[in-house]
Design a protein around this motif. Structure first.
Motif, short mmCIF file in Angstrom:
data_model
loop_
_atom_site.label_atom_id
_atom_site.label_comp_id
_atom_site.label_asym_id
_atom_site.label_seq_id
_atom_site.Cartn_x
_atom_site.Cartn_y
_atom_site.Cartn_z
N THR A 121 37.13 30.94 4.62
CA THR A 121 36.46 31.74 3.61
C THR A 121 36.28 33.13 4.19
O THR A 121 36.67 33.41 5.32
CB THR A 121 35.08 31.14 3.26
OG1 THR A 121 34.27 31.13 4.43
CG2 THR A 121 35.21 29.73 2.73
N ARG A 133 33.70 23.35 1.30
CA ARG A 133 33.90 24.80 1.28
C ARG A 133 33.06 25.45 0.20
O ARG A 133 32.40 26.46 0.43
CB ARG A 133 35.38 25.14 1.07
CG ARG A 133 36.29 24.75 2.21
CD ARG A 133 37.61 25.52 2.16
NE ARG A 133 38.31 25.40 0.91
CZ ARG A 133 39.14 24.42 0.59
NH1 ARG A 133 39.34 23.43 1.45
NH2 ARG A 133 39.78 24.42 -0.55
N TRP A 134 33.09 24.86 -1.01
CA TRP A 134 32.32 25.44 -2.11
C TRP A 134 30.83 25.28 -1.87
O TRP A 134 30.03 26.17 -2.20
CB TRP A 134 32.74 24.82 -3.44
CG TRP A 134 33.99 25.43 -3.98
CD1 TRP A 134 35.26 24.91 -3.95
CD2 TRP A 134 34.10 26.72 -4.57
NE1 TRP A 134 36.15 25.79 -4.50
CE2 TRP A 134 35.48 26.92 -4.89
CE3 TRP A 134 33.19 27.73 -4.86
CZ2 TRP A 134 35.94 28.08 -5.50
CZ3 TRP A 134 33.66 28.89 -5.46
CH2 TRP A 134 35.01 29.07 -5.77
N TRP A 163 41.32 25.84 6.38
CA TRP A 163 40.98 26.71 5.27
C TRP A 163 39.88 27.65 5.68
O TRP A 163 38.92 27.26 6.32
CB TRP A 163 40.53 25.89 4.06
CG TRP A 163 41.61 25.06 3.45
CD1 TRP A 163 42.04 23.84 3.89
CD2 TRP A 163 42.40 25.39 2.33
NE1 TRP A 163 43.04 23.38 3.09
CE2 TRP A 163 43.28 24.31 2.12
CE3 TRP A 163 42.45 26.47 1.47
CZ2 TRP A 163 44.20 24.29 1.08
CZ3 TRP A 163 43.36 26.45 0.43
CH2 TRP A 163 44.23 25.37 0.25
N TRP A 165 35.45 27.49 8.16
CA TRP A 165 36.57 26.66 7.72
C TRP A 165 36.14 25.21 7.46
O TRP A 165 35.19 24.70 8.04
CB TRP A 165 37.71 26.71 8.72
CG TRP A 165 37.60 25.85 9.94
CD1 TRP A 165 37.62 24.49 10.01
CD2 TRP A 165 37.48 26.32 11.29
NE1 TRP A 165 37.53 24.08 11.31
CE2 TRP A 165 37.45 25.17 12.11
CE3 TRP A 165 37.42 27.58 11.87
CZ2 TRP A 165 37.34 25.26 13.49
CZ3 TRP A 165 37.32 27.65 13.23
CH2 TRP A 165 37.29 26.51 14.03
N SER A 166 36.89 24.58 6.58
CA SER A 166 36.76 23.16 6.30
C SER A 166 38.00 22.73 5.53
O SER A 166 38.51 23.48 4.70
CB SER A 166 35.51 22.87 5.46
OG SER A 166 35.52 21.51 5.02
N SER A 167 38.49 21.55 5.80
CA SER A 167 39.64 21.03 5.08
C SER A 167 39.22 20.43 3.74
O SER A 167 40.07 20.08 2.92
CB SER A 167 40.36 19.97 5.92
OG SER A 167 39.48 18.89 6.20
N ARG A 168 37.92 20.32 3.51
CA ARG A 168 37.40 19.69 2.29
C ARG A 168 36.94 20.76 1.29
O ARG A 168 36.06 21.56 1.59
CB ARG A 168 36.23 18.76 2.63
CG ARG A 168 36.63 17.60 3.53
CD ARG A 168 35.39 16.85 3.98
NE ARG A 168 34.61 16.43 2.83
CZ ARG A 168 33.28 16.46 2.80
NH1 ARG A 168 32.60 16.92 3.82
NH2 ARG A 168 32.63 16.07 1.73
N ARG A 169 37.54 20.73 0.09
CA ARG A 169 37.20 21.72 -0.93
C ARG A 169 35.73 21.65 -1.30
O ARG A 169 35.08 22.69 -1.47
CB ARG A 169 38.07 21.50 -2.16
CG ARG A 169 37.79 22.48 -3.29
CD ARG A 169 38.73 22.29 -4.45
NE ARG A 169 40.10 22.59 -4.06
CZ ARG A 169 41.14 22.48 -4.89
NH1 ARG A 169 40.95 22.05 -6.13
NH2 ARG A 169 42.35 22.78 -4.48
N LEU A 170 35.19 20.43 -1.48
CA LEU A 170 33.79 20.29 -1.84
C LEU A 170 32.88 20.96 -0.83
O LEU A 170 31.95 21.69 -1.19
CB LEU A 170 33.42 18.80 -1.97
CG LEU A 170 31.94 18.51 -2.25
CD1 LEU A 170 31.53 19.06 -3.61
CD2 LEU A 170 31.67 16.99 -2.18
N ARG A 190 29.79 27.97 0.50
CA ARG A 190 29.70 29.26 -0.18
C ARG A 190 28.37 29.40 -0.91
O ARG A 190 27.71 30.44 -0.86
CB ARG A 190 30.85 29.43 -1.16
CG ARG A 190 32.21 29.71 -0.52
CD ARG A 190 33.22 30.07 -1.60
NE ARG A 190 34.51 30.42 -1.01
CZ ARG A 190 35.56 29.61 -0.99
NH1 ARG A 190 35.45 28.39 -1.49
NH2 ARG A 190 36.70 30.00 -0.45
#
Length: 215
Positions: free
Chosen positions: A4, A16-17, A2, A9-14, A20
């Motif tokens: 931004t 990634r956010w 994933w 990149w990171s496969s973990r949504r937490l 950000r």
């Protein structure tokens, strides 16, 4: 994978956010400028070794990096209600700074061999005056045993953003620079490991301080 907008990149949504948010914080409060990010491999284990001046260092360096990182945190931080769970969620793991913590060393090597990026501070503790001390044997032990690229990192501004002993965050210019992998090939492996680690430690410190001169 994933991505931004800044190619993180990171496969973990937490994560990634979280990245950000911390990246936005560093840019708003510190006009964060990152250089040399291309030196961080996109995949595989990589050891990031940096000078240490503030408890904000992992946040700032992690915000400047282009991939998810893991890092050690002193063990008493994990006992603070709320904070311990928060930093654990963002890949922090405890280390006992007051003794030889072989468990933390083994965990670091294991993460690197699993293909993770790990940030460590070879000095072992924050600098009192901003100057970098010598690299401890533990950092060199990790670099030797893990056998992954070791990337030097130099950053400045964190000490002004959150001075030692203060709880108030101030605006300060933040700079992070990542260097080319450290070349340890000129160091002979000897039976007396401590002598080898001392030579590696000198190279680590020299590589980090060389980046300071490039800012």
């Amino acid at each position: 994978m994933w991505y931004t907008n800044n190619q993180f990149w990171s496969s973990r949504r937490l994560y990634r956010w979280g990245h950000r948010l911390t990246n936005l914080f560093c840019k708003v409060m510190g006009c964060l400028e990152a250089r040399g990010v291309k030196h961080i491999p996109r995949g595989g284990g990589v050891l990031l070794v940096s000078n240490h001046i503030s408890i904000l260092d992992p946040v700032i360096i992690g915000s400047a990096a282009n991939r998810e990182i893991h890092f050690m945190g002193r063990s008493n931080l994990f006992k603070i209600p709320g904070l311990g769970k928060l930093i654990t969620a963002f890949n922090a793991y405890p280390v006992n700074r007051w003794s030889a913590d072989f468990g933390a060393l083994r965990r670091t090597i294991s993460l690197l061999k699993e293909g993770k990026a790990v940030l460590i501070f070879p000095e072992g503790t924050r600098s009192a005056d901003g100057t970098m001390g010598k690299a401890h044997d533990g950092a060199c032990f990790i670099a030797h045993r893990a056998d992954v690229p070791t990337i030097p990192v130099y950053h400045c501004g964190a000490g002004e953003m959150l001075p030692r002993g203060s709880s108030r965050i101030r605006r300060a210019k933040l700079n992070v620079i990542f260097g080319e992998p450290i070349d340890f090939s000129g160091i002979d492996e000897t039976e007396v490991k401590r002598e080898m680690y001392q030579q590696m430690g000198v190279k680590m410190r020299e590589a980090i301080m060389k980046l300071r001169d490039e800012l």
